[in-house]
Scaffold this motif. Structure first.
Motif, PDB file in Angstrom:
ATOM      1  N   MET A  95       0.836  -1.202   0.000  1.00 57.30           N
ATOM      2  CA  MET A  95       0.000   0.000   0.000  1.00 57.30           C
ATOM      3  C   MET A  95       0.869   1.250   0.000  1.00 57.30           C
ATOM      4  N   GLN A 107      -4.285  -0.957  -3.814  1.00 57.43           N
ATOM      5  CA  GLN A 107      -5.001  -0.459  -2.633  1.00 57.43           C
ATOM      6  C   GLN A 107      -6.226  -1.322  -2.331  1.00 57.43           C
ATOM      7  N   GLU A 108      -6.999  -1.634  -3.346  1.00 59.43           N
ATOM      8  CA  GLU A 108      -8.193  -2.450  -3.137  1.00 59.43           C
ATOM      9  C   GLU A 108      -7.836  -3.840  -2.627  1.00 59.43           C
ATOM     10  N   CYS A 168      -6.334  -3.747   0.992  1.00 54.07           N
ATOM     11  CA  CYS A 168      -7.336  -3.440   2.028  1.00 54.07           C
ATOM     12  C   CYS A 168      -8.244  -4.641   2.296  1.00 54.07           C
ATOM     13  N   TYR A 193      -8.178  -6.780   5.745  1.00 49.84           N
ATOM     14  CA  TYR A 193      -9.424  -6.844   6.508  1.00 49.84           C
ATOM     15  C   TYR A 193      -9.706  -8.274   6.957  1.00 49.84           C
ATOM     16  N   ALA A 249      -0.993   0.667   8.693  1.00 49.89           N
ATOM     17  CA  ALA A 249      -2.185   0.391   7.878  1.00 49.89           C
ATOM     18  C   ALA A 249      -3.269   1.455   8.025  1.00 49.89           C
ATOM     19  N   ALA A 297      -4.736   3.397   4.861  1.00 51.51           N
ATOM     20  CA  ALA A 297      -6.136   3.194   4.468  1.00 51.51           C
ATOM     21  C   ALA A 297      -6.841   4.540   4.322  1.00 51.51           C
ATOM     22  N   GLY A 312     -13.242  -0.954   0.624  1.00 50.54           N
ATOM     23  CA  GLY A 312     -12.202  -1.779   1.242  1.00 50.54           C
ATOM     24  C   GLY A 312     -11.461  -1.029   2.329  1.00 50.54           C
ATOM     25  N   ALA A 313     -11.109   0.226   2.055  1.00 54.17           N
ATOM     26  CA  ALA A 313     -10.390   1.037   3.042  1.00 54.17           C
ATOM     27  C   ALA A 313     -11.270   1.339   4.251  1.00 54.17           C
ATOM     28  N   LEU A 332     -11.550  -1.783   6.322  1.00 58.25           N
ATOM     29  CA  LEU A 332     -10.295  -2.015   7.025  1.00 58.25           C
ATOM     30  C   LEU A 332     -10.162  -1.077   8.221  1.00 58.25           C
TER      31      LEU A 332
END
Length: 186
Positions: free
Chosen positions: A118, A128-129, A132, A136, A155, A159, A175-176, A179
């Motif tokens: 990341m 990134q997707e 994350c 998660y 993280a 995120a 996703g972010a 997370l």
């Protein structure tokens, strides 16, 4: 094609670990491929095989050393966006249905490798997707310790940065956000 335990082991060694034997290196050079190219192909092949959501395939790949090989590939080729994205995706596929593989991934340093991905590829929506989503699910195992690992690696900050940088991409922002929510559990 039936993949036996020995064929999994062979596939992991040759595809993901870059053919550590002399003939593997000769083949790579003969094809005009660099080590990073082979890493990319290996991550892609492994992720593709695992995309069939087979617990048996994930278990066999984990037993063959795929998790450790993926983390090593991600660390060794930190600049390769493809290795990072496919590595995160394959780690997710390996870990999602298997507590044993998830534990293996955490012990191999997958949390830190995905956070590093990341950090190194902040502009990549794919990295990134995938990072994350994989983080998660991976930190859900052994909440307190894995959350601490992810937080120590940075993280939370990354995120938040992903949500800002990719605000127009619903997959990255979801996703972010997920997370960040999981990282706030204690």
């Amino acid at each position: 094609m039936v993949l036996t335990d020995s064929s999994w082991s062979f596939a992991v060694r040759v595809l993901v670990v870059t053919g550590g034997c002399d003939w593997g290196q000769e083949w790579r050079r003969g094809q005009g491929l660099g080590e990073e190219d082979v890493q990319e192909y290996g991550c892609f092949a492994l992720q593709n095989i695992l995309s069939y959501n087979s617990t048996e395939m994930a278990t066999r790949a984990g037993n063959a050393g795929a998790i450790e090989a993926l983390v090593a590939a991600m660390r060794g080729h930190a600049r390769s966006e493809i290795v990072q994205e496919l590595g995160c995706n394959a780690l997710f596929d390996l870990s999602i249905g298997s507590t044993e593989n998830a534990t293996r991934a955490v012990n191999a340093g997958a949390v830190e490798a995905m956070v590093a991905a990341m950090r190194g590829h902040a502009g990549s929506q794919g990295v990134q997707e995938q990072a994350c989503v994989a983080l998660y699910h991976l930190i859900a195992l052994n909440y307190p310790e894995n959350i601490k690992r992810a937080l120590r690696a940075g993280a939370k900050k990354l995120a938040k940065a992903a949500m800002t940088a990719h605000s127009g991409n619903s997959e990255v922002t979801k996703g972010a956000r997920d997370l960040l929510e999981r990282l706030s559990y204690r």
